[in-house]
Design a protein around this motif. Structure first.
Motif, PDB file in Angstrom:
ATOM      1  N   LEU A 152       0.859  -0.970  -0.001  1.00  0.00           N
ATOM      2  CA  LEU A 152       0.474   0.389   0.167  1.00  0.00           C
ATOM      3  C   LEU A 152       1.011   0.898  -0.154  1.00  0.00           C
ATOM      4  CD1 LEU A 152      -2.680  -1.458   2.767  1.00  0.00           C
ATOM      5  CD2 LEU A 152      -2.993  -0.948   0.137  1.00  0.00           C
ATOM      6  N   PRO A 153       0.483   2.195  -0.747  1.00  0.00           N
ATOM      7  CA  PRO A 153       1.233   3.480  -0.794  1.00  0.00           C
ATOM      8  C   PRO A 153       1.578   3.903   0.018  1.00  0.00           C
ATOM      9  CG  PRO A 153      -0.158   3.695  -2.433  1.00  0.00           C
ATOM     10  CD  PRO A 153      -0.558   2.573  -1.745  1.00  0.00           C
ATOM     11  N   GLY A 154       2.447   3.789   1.351  1.00  0.00           N
ATOM     12  CA  GLY A 154       2.478   4.792   2.405  1.00  0.00           C
ATOM     13  C   GLY A 154       3.710   4.491   3.217  1.00  0.00           C
ATOM     14  N   GLY A 155       3.721   4.853   4.656  1.00  0.00           N
ATOM     15  CA  GLY A 155       5.048   4.311   5.096  1.00  0.00           C
ATOM     16  C   GLY A 155       5.494   5.527   5.960  1.00  0.00           C
ATOM     17  N   SER A 156       6.463   5.802   5.374  1.00  0.00           N
ATOM     18  CA  SER A 156       7.077   6.483   5.658  1.00  0.00           C
ATOM     19  C   SER A 156       7.292   8.235   4.495  1.00  0.00           C
ATOM     20  CB  SER A 156       8.740   6.459   5.627  1.00  0.00           C
ATOM     21  OG  SER A 156       8.780   6.334   4.659  1.00  0.00           O
ATOM     22  N   ALA A 157       7.047   9.279   5.556  1.00  0.00           N
ATOM     23  CA  ALA A 157       6.567  10.649   4.604  1.00  0.00           C
ATOM     24  C   ALA A 157       7.715  10.330   3.050  1.00  0.00           C
ATOM     25  CB  ALA A 157       7.106  12.241   5.050  1.00  0.00           C
ATOM     26  N   LEU A 158       8.904  10.024   3.649  1.00  0.00           N
ATOM     27  CA  LEU A 158       9.748   9.359   1.927  1.00  0.00           C
ATOM     28  C   LEU A 158       8.591   8.946   1.002  1.00  0.00           C
ATOM     29  CD1 LEU A 158      12.042  10.337   0.163  1.00  0.00           C
ATOM     30  CD2 LEU A 158      13.927   8.353   1.410  1.00  0.00           C
ATOM     31  N   ALA A 159       8.314   7.555   1.951  1.00  0.00           N
ATOM     32  CA  ALA A 159       8.097   6.520   0.907  1.00  0.00           C
ATOM     33  C   ALA A 159       6.804   6.950  -0.089  1.00  0.00           C
ATOM     34  CB  ALA A 159       7.414   5.285   1.667  1.00  0.00           C
ATOM     35  N   ALA A 160       6.099   7.769   1.240  1.00  0.00           N
ATOM     36  CA  ALA A 160       4.580   8.096   0.365  1.00  0.00           C
ATOM     37  C   ALA A 160       5.252   9.471  -0.334  1.00  0.00           C
ATOM     38  CB  ALA A 160       3.600   8.542   2.241  1.00  0.00           C
ATOM     39  N   ALA A 161       5.947   9.772  -1.096  1.00  0.00           N
ATOM     40  CA  ALA A 161       5.761  10.832  -1.414  1.00  0.00           C
ATOM     41  C   ALA A 161       6.953  10.418  -2.508  1.00  0.00           C
ATOM     42  CB  ALA A 161       6.876  11.756  -1.144  1.00  0.00           C
ATOM     43  N   LEU A 162       7.531   9.419  -2.917  1.00  0.00           N
ATOM     44  CA  LEU A 162       7.903   8.095  -4.190  1.00  0.00           C
ATOM     45  C   LEU A 162       6.601   7.982  -4.456  1.00  0.00           C
ATOM     46  CD1 LEU A 162      11.249   6.708  -1.937  1.00  0.00           C
ATOM     47  CD2 LEU A 162      10.836   8.714  -3.442  1.00  0.00           C
ATOM     48  N   HIS A 163       6.391   7.561  -3.607  1.00  0.00           N
ATOM     49  CA  HIS A 163       4.619   5.947  -4.480  1.00  0.00           C
ATOM     50  C   HIS A 163       4.186   7.262  -5.124  1.00  0.00           C
ATOM     51  CE1 HIS A 163       4.632   2.873  -2.984  1.00  0.00           C
ATOM     52  NE2 HIS A 163       5.088   2.750  -1.462  1.00  0.00           N
ATOM     53  N   VAL A 164       3.538   8.630  -4.141  1.00  0.00           N
ATOM     54  CA  VAL A 164       3.083   9.709  -5.054  1.00  0.00           C
ATOM     55  C   VAL A 164       4.049   9.837  -6.458  1.00  0.00           C
ATOM     56  CG1 VAL A 164       1.871  12.272  -5.274  1.00  0.00           C
ATOM     57  CG2 VAL A 164       1.889  11.025  -3.166  1.00  0.00           C
ATOM     58  N   ALA A 165       4.711  10.030  -6.721  1.00  0.00           N
ATOM     59  CA  ALA A 165       5.529  10.242  -7.500  1.00  0.00           C
ATOM     60  C   ALA A 165       5.450   9.367  -8.515  1.00  0.00           C
ATOM     61  CB  ALA A 165       7.598  10.748  -7.420  1.00  0.00           C
ATOM     62  N   ARG A 166       5.471   8.038  -7.730  1.00  0.00           N
ATOM     63  CA  ARG A 166       5.440   6.441  -8.793  1.00  0.00           C
ATOM     64  C   ARG A 166       4.625   6.804  -9.685  1.00  0.00           C
ATOM     65  NH1 ARG A 166       2.114   2.674  -8.313  1.00  0.00           N
ATOM     66  NH2 ARG A 166       2.257   3.357  -6.269  1.00  0.00           N
ATOM     67  N   ALA A 167       3.130   6.843  -8.789  1.00  0.00           N
ATOM     68  CA  ALA A 167       1.809   7.493  -9.595  1.00  0.00           C
ATOM     69  C   ALA A 167       1.843   8.321 -11.008  1.00  0.00           C
ATOM     70  CB  ALA A 167       0.611   7.254  -8.370  1.00  0.00           C
ATOM     71  N   GLU A 168       2.199   9.485 -10.438  1.00  0.00           N
ATOM     72  CA  GLU A 168       2.328  10.633 -11.894  1.00  0.00           C
ATOM     73  C   GLU A 168       3.591   9.471 -12.734  1.00  0.00           C
ATOM     74  OE1 GLU A 168       1.016  13.673 -14.396  1.00  0.00           O
ATOM     75  OE2 GLU A 168      -0.158  13.169 -11.783  1.00  0.00           O
ATOM     76  N   THR A 169       4.465   8.922 -12.082  1.00  0.00           N
ATOM     77  CA  THR A 169       5.311   8.376 -13.374  1.00  0.00           C
ATOM     78  C   THR A 169       4.480   7.592 -14.507  1.00  0.00           C
ATOM     79  OG1 THR A 169       7.240   8.813 -11.804  1.00  0.00           O
ATOM     80  CG2 THR A 169       7.167   7.493 -13.737  1.00  0.00           C
ATOM     81  N   ARG A 170       3.820   7.226 -13.948  1.00  0.00           N
ATOM     82  CA  ARG A 170       2.522   5.763 -14.501  1.00  0.00           C
ATOM     83  C   ARG A 170       1.433   6.716 -15.044  1.00  0.00           C
ATOM     84  NH1 ARG A 170       4.684   1.197 -15.378  1.00  0.00           N
ATOM     85  NH2 ARG A 170       5.076  -0.263 -13.007  1.00  0.00           N
ATOM     86  N   ARG A 171       0.948   7.899 -14.838  1.00  0.00           N
ATOM     87  CA  ARG A 171       0.471   8.699 -15.436  1.00  0.00           C
ATOM     88  C   ARG A 171       0.983   8.792 -17.026  1.00  0.00           C
ATOM     89  NH1 ARG A 171      -3.939  12.124 -13.266  1.00  0.00           N
ATOM     90  NH2 ARG A 171      -3.071  12.005 -11.724  1.00  0.00           N
ATOM     91  N   ALA A 172       1.703   9.946 -16.442  1.00  0.00           N
ATOM     92  CA  ALA A 172       2.609  10.357 -17.767  1.00  0.00           C
ATOM     93  C   ALA A 172       3.317   8.926 -18.887  1.00  0.00           C
ATOM     94  CB  ALA A 172       4.520  10.398 -16.878  1.00  0.00           C
ATOM     95  N   GLU A 173       3.411   7.835 -18.394  1.00  0.00           N
ATOM     96  CA  GLU A 173       4.221   6.808 -18.936  1.00  0.00           C
ATOM     97  C   GLU A 173       2.870   6.527 -20.290  1.00  0.00           C
ATOM     98  OE1 GLU A 173       4.745   2.255 -18.862  1.00  0.00           O
ATOM     99  OE2 GLU A 173       4.473   2.734 -17.019  1.00  0.00           O
ATOM    100  N   ARG A 174       1.635   6.169 -19.948  1.00  0.00           N
ATOM    101  CA  ARG A 174       0.114   6.526 -20.174  1.00  0.00           C
ATOM    102  C   ARG A 174       0.087   7.668 -20.851  1.00  0.00           C
ATOM    103  NH1 ARG A 174      -1.407   5.031 -15.495  1.00  0.00           N
ATOM    104  NH2 ARG A 174      -2.324   7.194 -15.396  1.00  0.00           N
ATOM    105  N   ALA A 175       0.898   8.525 -21.440  1.00  0.00           N
ATOM    106  CA  ALA A 175       0.421   9.975 -22.228  1.00  0.00           C
ATOM    107  C   ALA A 175       1.662   9.321 -23.061  1.00  0.00           C
ATOM    108  CB  ALA A 175       0.677  10.762 -21.030  1.00  0.00           C
ATOM    109  N   LEU A 176       2.664   9.017 -22.827  1.00  0.00           N
ATOM    110  CA  LEU A 176       3.901   9.154 -24.109  1.00  0.00           C
ATOM    111  C   LEU A 176       3.350   7.979 -24.629  1.00  0.00           C
ATOM    112  CD1 LEU A 176       7.104   8.729 -21.362  1.00  0.00           C
ATOM    113  CD2 LEU A 176       5.704  10.095 -23.349  1.00  0.00           C
ATOM    114  N   VAL A 177       2.851   6.998 -24.354  1.00  0.00           N
ATOM    115  CA  VAL A 177       2.141   5.960 -25.027  1.00  0.00           C
ATOM    116  C   VAL A 177       0.964   6.340 -26.066  1.00  0.00           C
ATOM    117  CG1 VAL A 177       0.293   3.338 -25.483  1.00  0.00           C
ATOM    118  CG2 VAL A 177       2.216   3.806 -23.959  1.00  0.00           C
TER     119      VAL A 177
END
Length: 180
Positions: free
Chosen positions: A113-138
């Motif tokens: 699940l996205p979360g844990g430490s503040a850093l891990a949570a921020a990295l998960h949010v960045a990961r989710a947006e990176t996935r959106r960027a990937e869909r847009a690139l496709v």
């Protein structure tokens, strides 16, 4: 070297924006959606970097620079000689860092699940947006190297989040049907 003397130009007031070759496209085009999503992901990587220290912060800064390379690659139409492009060594670096981290991580027994430490949570949010960027690139049908880079980056961000959660020891695991 980039030199920006003036922040506003008024050239985009008509709903278009310029690509690297000087051509203009609608701000609502698929290519501009991809560039915008890459920019959003890069901004969220910057948020994660605020929480990071040492080597991880430096790695995130390197990735932010890569994301500008990625944006330049996307904004440059095919066939432009000497264009700044994502190269295989940038993808290889991400894979190497993922492999090095994975060697020390607790094995996964469930989805995280996205979360844990503040850093891990921020990295998960960045990961989710990176996935959106990937869909847009496709959707924008961009070259293979930017697509591979952004795909690997989401894996990198996931793995970095696990590292930030005590090498996976503090991951919050999905418990299927827990709230039934």
């Amino acid at each position: 070297m980039v030199k920006l003397n003036k922040i506003y130009t008024r050239t985009g007031d008509d709903g278009t924006t310029g690509l690297v070759d000087g051509s203009r496209v609608a701000k609502s085009s698929a290519i501009m959606a991809a560039i915008g999503n890459v920019d959003e992901a890069n901004s969220l990587i910057g948020v994660a970097a605020v929480h990071a220290e040492g080597h991880l912060r430096a790695q995130l800064t390197t990735i932010q620079n890569d994301m500008f390379d990625l944006g330049a690659d996307i904004a440059t139409p095919s066939g432009i000689e000497g264009a700044l492009r994502i190269v295989q060594s940038q993808i290889d670096r991400l894979e190497s860092e993922i492999d090095a981290w994975n060697a020390g991580l607790h094995p996964l027994t469930s989805f995280v699940l996205p979360g844990g430490s503040a850093l891990a949570a921020a990295l998960h949010v960045a990961r989710a947006e990176t996935r959106r960027a990937e869909r847009a690139l496709v959707a924008a049908d961009v070259n293979a190297a930017p697509r591979a880079y952004i795909n690997r980056l989401s894996d990198w961000l996931f793995t970095a989040a696990r590292v930030a959660n005590g090498n996976g020891a503090d991951d919050i695991l999905w418990v299927p049907g827990q709230s039934r």
